[in-house]
Every structure is written in structure tokens, then in C-alpha cells.
Design an enzyme around this catalytic site. Sequence first.
Site, mmCIF file in Angstrom:
data_model
loop_
_atom_site.group_PDB
_atom_site.id
_atom_site.type_symbol
_atom_site.label_atom_id
_atom_site.label_comp_id
_atom_site.label_asym_id
_atom_site.label_seq_id
_atom_site.Cartn_x
_atom_site.Cartn_y
_atom_site.Cartn_z
ATOM 1 N N ASP A 15 0.879 -1.145 -0.034
ATOM 2 C CA ASP A 15 -0.041 -0.026 -0.137
ATOM 3 C C ASP A 15 0.904 1.238 -0.062
ATOM 4 O OD1 ASP A 15 -1.762 2.004 0.248
ATOM 5 O OD2 ASP A 15 -2.127 1.663 2.605
ATOM 6 N N GLY A 17 1.214 4.905 0.138
ATOM 7 C CA GLY A 17 0.344 6.046 0.333
ATOM 8 C C GLY A 17 1.109 7.442 0.184
ATOM 9 N N SER A 19 2.552 9.443 2.460
ATOM 10 C CA SER A 19 3.643 9.646 3.194
ATOM 11 C C SER A 19 4.590 8.688 3.400
ATOM 12 C CB SER A 19 3.290 10.314 4.673
ATOM 13 O OG SER A 19 2.200 9.262 5.152
ATOM 14 N N TYR A 95 -19.805 4.513 -8.635
ATOM 15 C CA TYR A 95 -19.092 5.589 -8.486
ATOM 16 C C TYR A 95 -18.864 6.105 -10.091
ATOM 17 C CZ TYR A 95 -15.680 8.595 -6.202
ATOM 18 O OH TYR A 95 -15.119 9.602 -5.596
ATOM 19 N N ASP A 104 -6.910 3.449 -2.124
ATOM 20 C CA ASP A 104 -6.797 2.813 -0.675
ATOM 21 C C ASP A 104 -8.265 2.860 -0.085
ATOM 22 O OD1 ASP A 104 -7.014 5.547 -1.200
ATOM 23 O OD2 ASP A 104 -5.997 6.317 0.581
ATOM 24 N N ARG A 105 -9.063 3.787 -0.765
ATOM 25 C CA ARG A 105 -10.457 3.884 -0.072
ATOM 26 C C ARG A 105 -11.285 2.566 -0.659
ATOM 27 N NH1 ARG A 105 -12.697 8.980 -2.959
ATOM 28 N NH2 ARG A 105 -14.901 8.394 -1.898
ATOM 29 N N ASP A 125 -11.330 6.546 6.858
ATOM 30 C CA ASP A 125 -9.793 6.478 7.075
ATOM 31 C C ASP A 125 -9.407 7.676 7.454
ATOM 32 O OD1 ASP A 125 -7.338 5.994 6.456
ATOM 33 O OD2 ASP A 125 -7.548 4.818 4.609
ATOM 34 N N THR A 128 -3.722 11.122 6.029
ATOM 35 C CA THR A 128 -3.461 12.531 5.376
ATOM 36 C C THR A 128 -4.686 13.399 5.166
ATOM 37 O OG1 THR A 128 -1.400 11.817 4.419
ATOM 38 C CG2 THR A 128 -2.104 13.771 3.460
ATOM 39 N N THR A 180 -4.698 30.391 22.329
ATOM 40 C CA THR A 180 -4.546 30.468 21.239
ATOM 41 C C THR A 180 -4.431 28.856 20.551
ATOM 42 O OG1 THR A 180 -4.258 32.529 20.655
ATOM 43 C CG2 THR A 180 -3.673 31.007 18.775
#
Length: 251
Positions: A15, A17, A19, A95, A104-105, A125, A128, A180
Amino acid sequence: MMLPDVSKYYSLCIDQGNSSTKIAVFASDELLNFMAFENLDESCVAEIIDTYSIRHCILSSVTNENVALSEFIKRKVEKFIFLDHQTPVPVEIRYDTPQTLGKDRLAAVVGASYLMPDKDLLVIDAGTAITYDFVDAKRIYHGGNIAPGVEMRLRALHEFTSKLPLVTAQMETPFLGTDTVSAIRSGVLYGIQFEINGYVDTLKIKYPELSIFLTGGDINYFVSKLKSPIFAERNLVLIGLNRILQYNVQK
């Protein structure tokens, strides 16, 4: 690295991704070993394939395909699949643009429908980006939504304003900020929590028996804070990739 059982054969799921690249070795449905790499190269893959005598491999990427790596793996295993919109999967996809659907979805939806068959499922999920995807009890994938993830929201508040600082997320966050930094942190984390609960409440109007799966690198911020019972599975995408691979091997 766990040593292989010579009486079994093994599959490799990759997988890739935004990152990092996550890898899992499966013996049938059993996840035997998990690894993560910032930069995956042919030597790393070759070591895993040779150690486990990998026979089947699937590679999913949300970035561009590494053609050289794909060709290398293809030469090393009996069956190799680079997951794309033409790959047969064990769910019906409704879709409008399947070629743009994040792999990934798709894999997470397949993994959830395998782990909990015959159920209406919302798959969240938290990585990111945060994705929300719905698959019904008949394994029909209806679509979903994409929203900014935790770090993306924190960075956006800093980068698109002149004075707000860059804040990191923390597990324990007050409901109302008292300065803040805590105001930003609470706004982002509680905002996502309310967002998730909103999706769940809305879908439960039509699907009252809805079950929720939560996966992704940021699940720890939310897994204990949601009002509906959830199933947390950090390796859901890899489990789904393994199911897609087995589905194609058995065809």
C-alpha cells in the site's frame, strides 16, 4: 522478521500512500508480518519475496505507479496485480468516475465488507485526508466523501493566516480552548469528531443498523471519543488488498 512456515504459501500486499509505503505478508487470511517504509526499493521487496517465497502480490498506489518496481515484482512472483479501476473486486462499484477513486478507499471498503459481511458499513480512514465511504449489506459501494485530515487542518490554519501558530495534535484536548494553541487544537480535533458523528447520524436515518469501521494513522485521536460503537482496524486497507488479491487468484 517472522520466519515462514514452509508448508504454507504467502502473499504480499503493498500500500503506497502519500507519506509512506506499508507492506503486509499474508498466509491466506492471516496477517503474518507488517512493515512500513519511507522509501521502498527493489532490494527491500526482493528480500521479503525471497524470505517468504511469495507467490502472489498486489500493489496499490495513491501516487504514480513505479513502473520499474512493478516490472521487477512481476518477474519474481507467479501473479502480480497493480490495482486500478479495471481490476475485478468483490464489491459492486457505483461511482461515476471509478478511474479517479482512491485505491486505498476501495481496498478499505473491501476489507470492511469482508470482516463484517452482510452489514451496512461506513468506512472512515483518518489519514492525510479523512475519507468517508459507504458500502451496503449487499456489497454495493455507493460512494463517499473526502475531507482534510488532522495535520492538513492544523497546517492550513497556520499557512493561510498571518498570526496563527503551527500547532501539533495531542490526545488530551479541552473542549474549549483557553489560549490560541489549545483553541486551534480543540477546534480541529473536536471539529472532526463532530463531523464523524454527523455522518453516522445522517446515514443511520436510512440505515439504522449501520456499523462503523475506523482506520488510518490518526485513529487514536477519535477511537474512544465517538458516540457510536466502532470497529477500529489499523490494517484495514492491507486486509482489503489481500481480499482483492485472493479474489483474482481464485477467478
